[in-house]
Design an enzyme around this catalytic site. Structure first.
Site, short mmCIF file in Angstrom:
data_model
loop_
_atom_site.label_atom_id
_atom_site.label_comp_id
_atom_site.label_asym_id
_atom_site.label_seq_id
_atom_site.Cartn_x
_atom_site.Cartn_y
_atom_site.Cartn_z
N SER A 150 0.84 -1.20 0.00
CA SER A 150 0.00 0.00 0.00
C SER A 150 0.88 1.26 0.00
O SER A 150 1.72 1.42 -0.88
CB SER A 150 -0.95 -0.04 1.19
OG SER A 150 -1.95 0.93 1.09
N GLU A 246 -9.32 -4.86 -6.24
CA GLU A 246 -8.98 -3.65 -5.48
C GLU A 246 -8.98 -2.40 -6.37
O GLU A 246 -8.69 -2.46 -7.57
CB GLU A 246 -7.64 -3.80 -4.78
CG GLU A 246 -6.43 -3.92 -5.68
CD GLU A 246 -5.14 -3.93 -4.86
OE1 GLU A 246 -4.76 -2.85 -4.38
OE2 GLU A 246 -4.54 -5.01 -4.72
#
Length: 314
Positions: A150, A246
């Site tokens: 991330s 995602e």
């Protein structure tokens, strides 16, 4: 290939949605929720860890099982995610242990300073400081692989670009899990196409991440926060992994394409039907264990390749 039961995946995703809603935008609540989750996880057999302190930064060395003899004296420097406002050694200990086991080497996880208490460029500075600390401790660049998830993957990219632009030697390789490749423009198509199926990410969340990190920054937003918009030439071999559901999927796909066009050795792996950093659920999901094994192979291959290069070779 072993795959997860669809009912188990839906249950995990629903739990993630509820946790995200309950924590809201309060960084203190988010940090507390992550620490509670870390305690609830089943222990990883063979996991070992001890504290490392360098300057103002605390971190942990994590290992699991016997290291590979051929990779003695090598290390993974892992930069955790958490939106720049959360994340800790405790929360990432199990994942770091699994990475260490898969690669056959130790993993160093630094607790870089978090926003909003420590806004930009604190995390960037600490990521560089951790790399330089390894060099000062006797590791050569060829002994190190950088990795992160991330915003931690963003920090990996930004660290690599900062090293390159400063004329410093690159590490042997890097891996990026669900990278935020552009924290500024947020124009990936998957922000729309994956909006309904991503249990943790959203366009609004990514906007908040940038605001949390910049805080009261005045003037033009630094270019380094948009690695996708920068020249990527000269980066070491990259492995990029993302979940097929995602909102950051397009960041991973576009980053891989741009890096390859710049002459970087890059491999992209997309796991269906996964979400951002599904690796954290390796104790439940076989796809996560498969992805971690692939990271281990990539790290070991990069370190072995660098060890076999003649001294002074490029």
């Amino acid at each position: 290939m072993e795959t997860s039961d669809s009912q188990i995946l839906e249950a995990i995703k629903e739990a993630l949605r509820q946790n995200t809603r309950q924590a809201g935008h309060d960084h203190v609540q988010i940090r507390e929720a992550l620490e509670q989750e870390a305690v609830r996880r089943p222990p990883l057999p063979g996991l070992q860890f001890h504290e490392a302190v360098f300057g103002h930064i605390r971190g942990e060395w994590v290992s699991c099982g016997e290291p590979a003899p051929a990779l003695a004296g090598k290390a993974v420097l892992y930069l955790h995610g958490g939106g720049f406002t959360a994340g800790s050694c405790a929360f990432y200990r199990e994942l770091a242990g699994r990475l260490a086991e898969a690669a056959g080497i130790r993993v160093l996880v630094p607790e870089y300073r978090l926003a909003p208490e420590h806004p930009y460029p604190a995390a960037n500075e600490d990521a560089l400081a951790a790399y330089h600390w390894l060099l000062g401790a006797g590791y050569s660049p060829d002994d190190i692989v950088l990795g992160g998830d991330s915003v931690g993957a963003s920090l990996v990219l930004m660290t690599l670009l900062a090293l390159r632009d400063a004329g410093e030697e690159m590490p042997a390789g890097a891996f990026l899990v669900s990278p935020h490749a552009d924290l500024v423009h947020l124009d990936g198509g998957s922000y729309v196409t994956r909006r309904e199926c991503d249990p943790t990410g959203s366009l609004e969340t990514s906007k908040r991440i940038l605001l949390d990190y910049l805080q009261d920054w005045y003037g033009e937003i630094p270019e380094i926060l948009s690695p996708l918009r920068m020249d990527l030439a000269g980066l070491p071999p990259l492995l990029i992994q993302a979940g097929g559901q995602e909102v950051l999927l397009d960041d991973a796909v576009r980053l891989a394409a741009k890096a390859e066009a710049a002459g970087v050795e890059v491999q992209l792996e997309v796991y269906e039907p996964m979400w951002s950093v599904f690796h954290l659920f390796a104790y439940l999901i076989p796809e996560a264990r498969e992805a971690i094994s692939a990271i281990g192979r990539h790290a070991a291959a990069c370190l072995s390749a660098s060890s076999s290069r003649p001294v002074g070779s490029e």
